[in-house]
Design an enzyme around this catalytic site. Structure first.
Site, PDB file in Angstrom:
ATOM      1  CE  LYS A   4       2.696   5.043   7.850  1.00 10.25           C
ATOM      2  NZ  LYS A   4       1.335   4.983   8.409  1.00 10.25           N
ATOM      3  CE1 TYR A  17      -2.281   3.296   2.572  1.00  5.79           C
ATOM      4  CE2 TYR A  17      -3.674   2.572   0.767  1.00  5.79           C
ATOM      5  CZ  TYR A  17      -3.372   3.486   1.740  1.00  5.79           C
ATOM      6  OH  TYR A  17      -4.168   4.601   1.904  1.00  5.79           O
ATOM      7  CG  ASP A  73       5.873   3.811   0.367  1.00  2.18           C
ATOM      8  OD1 ASP A  73       4.674   3.541   0.138  1.00  2.18           O
ATOM      9  OD2 ASP A  73       6.238   4.536   1.313  1.00  2.18           O
TER      10      ASP A  73
HETATM   11  P1  KE4 Z   1      -0.579   8.543   4.457  1.00  2.00           P
HETATM   12  O1  KE4 Z   1      -1.181   9.197   3.211  1.00  2.00           O
HETATM   13  O2  KE4 Z   1      -1.609   7.716   5.199  1.00  2.00           O
HETATM   14  O3  KE4 Z   1       0.183   9.508   5.328  1.00  2.00           O
HETATM   15  O4  KE4 Z   1       0.558   7.525   3.949  1.00  2.00           O
HETATM   16  C1  KE4 Z   1       0.215   6.538   3.006  1.00  2.00           C
HETATM   17  C2  KE4 Z   1       1.188   5.384   3.103  1.00  2.00           C
HETATM   18  C3  KE4 Z   1       2.176   5.264   2.139  1.00  2.00           C
HETATM   19  N1  KE4 Z   1       3.082   4.264   2.183  1.00  2.00           N
HETATM   20  C4  KE4 Z   1       3.055   3.349   3.184  1.00  2.00           C
HETATM   21  C5  KE4 Z   1       4.082   2.253   3.195  1.00  2.00           C
HETATM   22  C6  KE4 Z   1       2.072   3.424   4.200  1.00  2.00           C
HETATM   23  O5  KE4 Z   1       2.046   2.487   5.180  1.00  2.00           O
HETATM   24  C7  KE4 Z   1       1.118   4.458   4.163  1.00  2.00           C
HETATM   25  C8  KE4 Z   1       0.010   4.590   5.190  1.00  2.00           C
HETATM   26  N2  KE4 Z   1      -0.104   3.499   6.115  1.00  2.00           N
HETATM   27  C9  KE4 Z   1      -1.430   3.312   6.668  1.00  2.00           C
HETATM   28  C10 KE4 Z   1      -1.437   2.091   7.605  1.00  2.00           C
HETATM   29  N3  KE4 Z   1      -0.899   0.933   7.065  1.00  2.00           N
HETATM   30  C11 KE4 Z   1      -1.867   4.543   7.390  1.00  2.00           C
HETATM   31  C12 KE4 Z   1      -3.097   4.381   8.222  1.00  2.00           C
HETATM   32  C13 KE4 Z   1      -4.316   4.894   7.507  1.00  2.00           C
HETATM   33  O6  KE4 Z   1      -4.444   4.689   6.290  1.00  2.00           O
HETATM   34  O7  KE4 Z   1      -5.151   5.504   8.223  1.00  2.00           O
END
Ligand code: KE4
Length: 425
Positions: free
Chosen positions: A267, A144, A239
């Site tokens: 993060k 993701y 990523d």
């Molecule tokens: P954000 O747009 O949520 O800040 O980041 C997206 C993203 C991109 N790449 C990786 C590897 C990620 O894990 C994420 C976001 N992770 C999720 C949980 N696995 C965030 C939690 C959510 O979607 O509310």
């Protein structure tokens, strides 16, 4: 089980917000529960709106590596806020932040701040497409990378949780330029590049997957991505939104000694505030406006309050922190593994540093096809047991749990005890 005040808030929230949550992964639907509304957090603890206390293993899905409300981070935010929240103009803090990121990630020669991991990966891909003048991108099933249209194809995290690997609303034409491969499958990667390498702009990968549960890279897999991209004139994108400064100060690329062309961060580098970044080789980043034809912008990009949280967090990313995270992670891994074995429950524990997942399936999880055979129903009942025993674990089989510098051995032992009791229930 959600407390009464959470239930009341959830009722109100559902009238106004889809599913009552501002992000699907918070919904607890995959574990048959309802979300717990949090009032405050400190260190390794969360406190719900009825005063209930939990040991937190979600850590805001990664950012809280120091523990919640670290005094130095809170003070930095307070002091920055008193100087104004946002100016829409460059600040000295953004320069210091870029220098700090560069020192942590030497592969990032130039970078741009954005406000979320989604923006970081989306912008990195646009820069790679603009630089190579090619359209196709490669991603890996179960990974993701945020919710940009072209990345919601066979994705992990909430899409995997709800069993919808592709999202509605993504035009066929957009999805068509996203080629997907199984994670850890080097022959498939080699075959795709042999057949279509000249069309590929970039390959984006979670260097350690968190979004199908914790899945480490097979030996040589990440290097193969970098080498094949180089050979065919494509851009390798790590990523590291989740792994960045989670697995080491310089993320997975430091841990594995690799140099991707581009990196997406988020993060931890924002310390829990909306701050992310993308960057990489200078010639690629020089394609980005105002220098080049790739447009990317943002009202709150490099926000001074968020940057203050990021810098205060980065200051605490010490070798001692990672040594402690490794020690706590190993303790939790062996405790969970031994408990499942003793209970005779088919389970696999996978961990890299302070990212960890208990899969309810026998045997290693190397790809989405493996992860998808997990017993999500069994995970749901186990998760309910953990919550009931005051352990706040990610509410999905297809997520990683996280430790922080604020966790103690006693917290770990409490989680292991709760797991053993939940498994026996
Ligand atoms: P954000 O747009 O949520 O800040 O980041 C997206 C993203 C991109 N790449 C990786 C590897 C990620 O894990 C994420 C976001 N992770 C999720 C949980 N696995 C965030 C939690 C959510 O979607 O509310």
């Amino acid at each position: 089980m959600a407390d009464l005040q959470s239930k009341a808030l959830f009722e109100r929230a559902r009238a106004l917000i889809p599913g009552g949550v501002n992000s699907p992964v918070r919904a607890f639907r995959a574990v048959g529960g309802e979300p717990i509304f949090i009032a405050r957090a400190k260190g390794a603890r969360l406190f719900d709106v009825s005063g209930g206390e939990y040991v937190d293993f979600v850590g805001s899905w990664g950012p809280a590596i120091l523990g919640h409300a670290h005094p130095d981070v809170v003070r930095a935010v307070q002091e920055a806020a008193e100087r104004g929240l946002s100016y829409g103009a460059p600040t000295a803090g953004e320069v210091t932040f870029a220098e700090a990121v560069r020192s942590l990630y030497p592969s990032i020669h130039k970078m741009r701040c954005v406000s979320s991991g989604t923006e970081a990966t989306m912008s990195a891909i646009r820069a790679a497409r603009g630089f190579t003048k090619r359209d196709y991108i490669v991603k890996f099933e179960g990974c993701y990378h945020g919710h940009a249209d072209h990345l919601l194809v066979k994705a992990g995290s909430g899409l995997a949780t709800f069993g919808v690997p592709d999202s509605a609303g993504v035009p066929e034409g957009t999805a068509r330029t996203t080629l997907t491969l199984p994670y850890n499958d080097i022959p498939a990667l080699e075959a795709l590049f042999a057949a279509r390498g000249a069309e590929i702009a970039a390959a984006i990968v979670e260097p350690v997957v968190g979004n199908m549960g914790c899945v480490p890279p097979a030996p040589g897999f990440l290097a193969a991505i970098i080498d094949l991209c180089k050979k065919h004139g494509a851009i390798s994108i790590f990523d590291e939104v989740m792994t960045g400064s989670r697995l080491a100060r310089g993320g997975a690329q430091e841990l594995y000694g690799l140099v991707p062309d581009m990196t997406a961060l988020g993060k931890i580098i924002g310390g829990g505030m909306p701050l992310a970044a993308y960057g990489g080789r200078e010639e690629i980043m020089n394609c980005v406006a105002p220098l080049g034809p790739v447009y990317q912008a943002g009202t709150l990009s490099g926000n001074p309050v968020a940057v203050s949280a990021g810098l205060a967090t980065i200051a605490h990313l010490t070798p001692d922190l990672y040594a402690r995270l490794e020690s706590l992670g190993a303790r939790l891994e062996s405790g969970l593994r031994e408990g499942a074995k003793a209970a005779g429950v088919p389970a696999t524990v996978q961990r890299v540093g302070s990212m960890i997942t208990l899969f309810f399936r026998d045997g290693a999880v190397r790809s989405w096809d493996d992860a998808a055979t997990s017993d999500t129903k069994r995970f749901g009942t186990w998760h309910m047991g953990m919550i009931a025993r005051g352990i706040y674990w990610p509410p999905s089989q297809f997520e990683a749990a996280f430790l922080s510098g604020a966790h103690t051995e006693a917290d770990i032992d409490r989680a292991v005890k709760a797991s053993n009791e939940s498994l026996a229930a």
